[in-house]
Scaffold this motif. Structure first.
Motif, PDB file in Angstrom:
ATOM      1  N   ALA A  57     -22.727 -15.513   1.734  1.00 35.83           N
ATOM      2  CA  ALA A  57     -22.835 -14.518   2.806  1.00 35.83           C
ATOM      3  C   ALA A  57     -23.483 -13.233   2.265  1.00 35.83           C
ATOM      4  O   ALA A  57     -24.308 -12.610   2.937  1.00 35.83           O
ATOM      5  CB  ALA A  57     -21.459 -14.214   3.383  1.00 35.83           C
ATOM      6  N   GLU A  90     -21.762  -9.318   4.077  1.00 37.40           N
ATOM      7  CA  GLU A  90     -23.061  -9.715   4.636  1.00 37.40           C
ATOM      8  C   GLU A  90     -23.752  -8.551   5.336  1.00 37.40           C
ATOM      9  O   GLU A  90     -24.984  -8.554   5.479  1.00 37.40           O
ATOM     10  CB  GLU A  90     -22.836 -10.873   5.627  1.00 37.40           C
ATOM     11  CG  GLU A  90     -24.122 -11.487   6.152  1.00 37.40           C
ATOM     12  CD  GLU A  90     -23.874 -12.805   6.874  1.00 37.40           C
ATOM     13  OE1 GLU A  90     -22.728 -13.317   6.847  1.00 37.40           O
ATOM     14  OE2 GLU A  90     -24.837 -13.328   7.460  1.00 37.40           O
ATOM     15  N   ASP A  91     -22.976  -7.574   5.775  1.00 33.80           N
ATOM     16  CA  ASP A  91     -23.526  -6.527   6.648  1.00 33.80           C
ATOM     17  C   ASP A  91     -23.742  -5.181   5.978  1.00 33.80           C
ATOM     18  O   ASP A  91     -24.396  -4.304   6.542  1.00 33.80           O
ATOM     19  CB  ASP A  91     -22.589  -6.333   7.853  1.00 33.80           C
ATOM     20  CG  ASP A  91     -22.374  -7.635   8.604  1.00 33.80           C
ATOM     21  OD1 ASP A  91     -23.368  -8.350   8.819  1.00 33.80           O
ATOM     22  OD2 ASP A  91     -21.216  -7.948   8.944  1.00 33.80           O
ATOM     23  N   ILE A 140     -25.219  -7.861  14.929  1.00 35.44           N
ATOM     24  CA  ILE A 140     -24.148  -8.423  14.094  1.00 35.44           C
ATOM     25  C   ILE A 140     -23.109  -9.118  14.977  1.00 35.44           C
ATOM     26  O   ILE A 140     -22.687  -8.558  15.999  1.00 35.44           O
ATOM     27  CB  ILE A 140     -23.492  -7.307  13.257  1.00 35.44           C
ATOM     28  CG1 ILE A 140     -24.521  -6.715  12.280  1.00 35.44           C
ATOM     29  CG2 ILE A 140     -22.266  -7.828  12.518  1.00 35.44           C
ATOM     30  CD1 ILE A 140     -24.019  -5.541  11.472  1.00 35.44           C
ATOM     31  N   LYS A 195     -19.722 -12.246  14.838  1.00 31.62           N
ATOM     32  CA  LYS A 195     -18.940 -13.291  14.157  1.00 31.62           C
ATOM     33  C   LYS A 195     -19.494 -14.677  14.496  1.00 31.62           C
ATOM     34  O   LYS A 195     -19.232 -15.656  13.788  1.00 31.62           O
ATOM     35  CB  LYS A 195     -17.466 -13.202  14.570  1.00 31.62           C
ATOM     36  CG  LYS A 195     -17.227 -13.540  16.027  1.00 31.62           C
ATOM     37  CD  LYS A 195     -15.767 -13.519  16.381  1.00 31.62           C
ATOM     38  CE  LYS A 195     -15.613 -13.920  17.857  1.00 31.62           C
ATOM     39  NZ  LYS A 195     -14.273 -13.807  18.362  1.00 31.62           N
ATOM     40  N   HIS A 229     -22.612 -14.779  11.861  1.00 31.63           N
ATOM     41  CA  HIS A 229     -22.516 -14.413  10.444  1.00 31.63           C
ATOM     42  C   HIS A 229     -22.135 -15.629   9.589  1.00 31.63           C
ATOM     43  O   HIS A 229     -21.666 -16.645  10.102  1.00 31.63           O
ATOM     44  CB  HIS A 229     -21.580 -13.211  10.226  1.00 31.63           C
ATOM     45  CG  HIS A 229     -20.107 -13.463  10.420  1.00 31.63           C
ATOM     46  ND1 HIS A 229     -19.205 -12.440  10.601  1.00 31.63           N
ATOM     47  CD2 HIS A 229     -19.349 -14.601  10.436  1.00 31.63           C
ATOM     48  CE1 HIS A 229     -17.982 -12.943  10.707  1.00 31.63           C
ATOM     49  NE2 HIS A 229     -18.053 -14.239  10.619  1.00 31.63           N
ATOM     50  N   GLN A 261     -20.036 -15.248   6.986  1.00 30.91           N
ATOM     51  CA  GLN A 261     -18.739 -14.944   6.393  1.00 30.91           C
ATOM     52  C   GLN A 261     -17.674 -15.875   6.977  1.00 30.91           C
ATOM     53  O   GLN A 261     -17.708 -16.192   8.171  1.00 30.91           O
ATOM     54  CB  GLN A 261     -18.373 -13.480   6.671  1.00 30.91           C
ATOM     55  CG  GLN A 261     -19.404 -12.522   6.100  1.00 30.91           C
ATOM     56  CD  GLN A 261     -19.211 -11.079   6.550  1.00 30.91           C
ATOM     57  OE1 GLN A 261     -19.385 -10.174   5.764  1.00 30.91           O
ATOM     58  NE2 GLN A 261     -18.866 -10.851   7.794  1.00 30.91           N
ATOM     59  N   ASN A 268     -15.609  -9.861  13.221  1.00 31.36           N
ATOM     60  CA  ASN A 268     -16.538  -8.992  12.484  1.00 31.36           C
ATOM     61  C   ASN A 268     -16.303  -7.556  12.939  1.00 31.36           C
ATOM     62  O   ASN A 268     -16.426  -7.258  14.138  1.00 31.36           O
ATOM     63  CB  ASN A 268     -17.993  -9.408  12.726  1.00 31.36           C
ATOM     64  CG  ASN A 268     -18.920  -8.727  11.725  1.00 31.36           C
ATOM     65  OD1 ASN A 268     -18.854  -7.507  11.531  1.00 31.36           O
ATOM     66  ND2 ASN A 268     -19.754  -9.501  11.058  1.00 31.36           N
TER      67      ASN A 268
END
Ligand code: URP
Ligand code: ZN
Ligand code: ZN
Length: 480
Positions: A81, A343-344, A404, A406, A409, A411, A416
């Motif tokens: 990620a 990841e962000d 962004i 969830k 992503h 992760q 998120n």
């Protein structure tokens, strides 16, 4: 296997310059304008893009056993990620149980991390003290390449250090040329406030920030900094979330102390209103320590980064899913503490830092990579674009956008904290040891490809500190 990054603008902490970058055998082999493309090299067209050192996240907790459960993200999924977001190295934490030998815990974490697909290193937590801890700290520094030790001033009854442990460990770290780091919150005060709030019937996540007021962080930051001042060691404060702690760091730095501070992407962007969400799952998903704060603290943290009083950014990536957070349905003190973000971090900081004019691209590189590499003594191998450095590189598209979520992503968590945020400025390609491991939305990672990175002790800085200590040695009064 070699890679040629053509036509981009190389951005480091020092400069921005148009150049091609050629990588082979895991390192950067050549940097220059209009280089010839070596035969067989994979070419990345970086025109209109920035070529920057991959991000280093100095604060993650992959598969951490914590508060009765285990973080859902492991070293493989978490580093993957990270690579998708332009982060090419993590420094995770070995956290021994009280009374557990440090070396035993270290070997356990080394085993867990073998599946990582990006490079990694460890801070080792000192959670208790005796002669074996003193000895193991020496082994870890001299034989295993550990140069930082973590101290939790919170989490009473679990991993919290008292001042005696802090004193012993800071003193030993100085002797070894290692950096002490702290999670600065007054754990006794937090514990007392938690009991008081529960007794008042405040059992939900809205009580979490009330149990951890800014003053609890400011007090602990000041205590740790003052201990470091007297002992004569440097100090690194993780996840600084308040102006209270930042003011202590700034004061100490202004008086010549080597004190460093880290800001989390989450603390820079989210505020405490998240705990008022009537949906338990959403509020509990934000429970981490220190908690998200009011906007005035966020502003202070941005100013800390801008002024250089905070040097690094991290995520404290520590994932717990809704079923794990549910352990605290009737008692907020049982909600496992932790949120995600590896990841962000880069895109969020670019968007809200460079995109708003708060940070220059060079300052972004310094704050997401180079300063961490310098403070933890792996620069210029990491955190730089120069010949001979590891080819851990992110090709950054300043015009690229992403929402962004969830649902998209990588992760391993079902929430998120930046859900719905539009970011402008995203990685188009990530290289780890010269290999393209992420390209335009597609991960090409290999389980176990990440290497353990040894970090040597800091000889030069510590010799300077020893000189100061020698000059200040007390001399007994001669009496007849
Ligand atoms: O809430 C957090 N931050 N969880 C991970 C452990 C720590 O305090 O860093
Ligand atoms: Zn912490
Ligand atoms: Zn942490």
């Amino acid at each position: 296997m070699s890679t040629f990054i053509r036509g981009g603008t190389v951005v480091t902490a020092e400069q921005s310059v148009r150049a091609d970058v050629y990588c082979a055998d895991g390192v950067i082999k050549a940097i220059g304008l209009d280089l010839d493309v070596p035969a067989g090299a994979e070419i990345i067209d970086a025109s209109g893009q920035y070529v920057m050192p991959g991000g280093i996240d100095p604060h993650t907790h992959m598969q951490l056993p914590f508060m009765g459960t285990v973080a859902s993200e492991d070293f493989y999924s978490g580093t993957a990620a990270g690579l998708a977001g332009g982060t090419t190295m993590i420094i995770d934490f070995v956290i021994p149980d009280p009374e557990q030998p440090l070396m035993e815990a270290y070997q356990t974490w080394r085993g867990w991390a073998e599946k990582a697909c990006a490079d990694y290193s460890f801070h080792v937590a000192v959670t208790w003290w005796d002669d074996s801890v003193h000895a193991d700290m020496g082994k870890l520094v001299r034989e295993e390449g550990i140069n930082s030790f973590k101290h939790f001033m919170a989490y009473k009854g679990a991993i919290m250090c008292d001042d005696e442990v802090l004193y012993n460990s800071f003193t030993r770290a100085l002797e070894l040329g290692a950096m002490p780091t702290v999670h600065a919150e007054n754990g006794e005060l937090v514990f007392q406030l938690q009991q008081k709030l529960l007794a008042m019937g405040m059992t939900g996540p809205e009580a979490h920030p009330l149990s951890r007021p800014p003053a609890a962080e400011g007090e602990a930051a000041n205590r740790a900094i003052r201990l470091a001042e007297v002992i004569g060691c440097p100090l690194y404060l993780v996840h600084v979330s308040t102006s209270d702690a930042l003011n202590e760091i700034t004061r100490a730095r202004n008086s010549g102390q080597r004190v460093y501070g880290e800001a989390l992407a989450g603390h820079l962007l989210l505020d405490e209103s998240v705990y008022q969400n009537p949906d338990f799952e959403a509020a509990a998903a934000h429970v981490m320590s220190p908690p998200f704060r009011s906007k005035s603290h966020q502003d202070a943290l941005w100013k800390g980064l801008q002024s250089g009083n905070l040097q690094t950014t991290a995520t404290d990536h520590c994932c717990f899913c809704a079923d794990q957070k549910a352990a605290g349905k009737d008692d907020f003190t049982l909600i496992p503490n932790g949120t995600a973000g590896i990841e962000d971090r880069m895109a969020v900081l670019w968007t809200h830092g460079v995109g708003t004019g708060r940070l220059t691209p060079q300052e972004f590189v310094a704050g997401t990579s180079t300063n961490t590499a310098k403070i933890f003594n792996i620069h210029p191998r990491k955190g730089s674009i120069q010949v001979g450095a590891d080819a851990d590189i992110v090709v950054w598209d300043p015009e690229g956008t992403r929402t962004i979520s969830k649902t998209t992503h990588h992760q391993k968590i079902d929430f998120n904290i930046f859900e719905g945020m539009e970011v402008k400025g995203i990685p188009s390609h990530t290289l780890s040891a010269g290999k393209v491991v992420y390209a335009k939305g597609e991960l090409k990672v290999e389980r176990g490809a990440g290497q353990y990175v040894k970090r040597p002790a800091y000889a030069p800085a510590f010799h300077a500190l020893e000189k100061i200590a020698d000059a200040n040695q007390p001399v007994p009064v001669k009496r007849n």
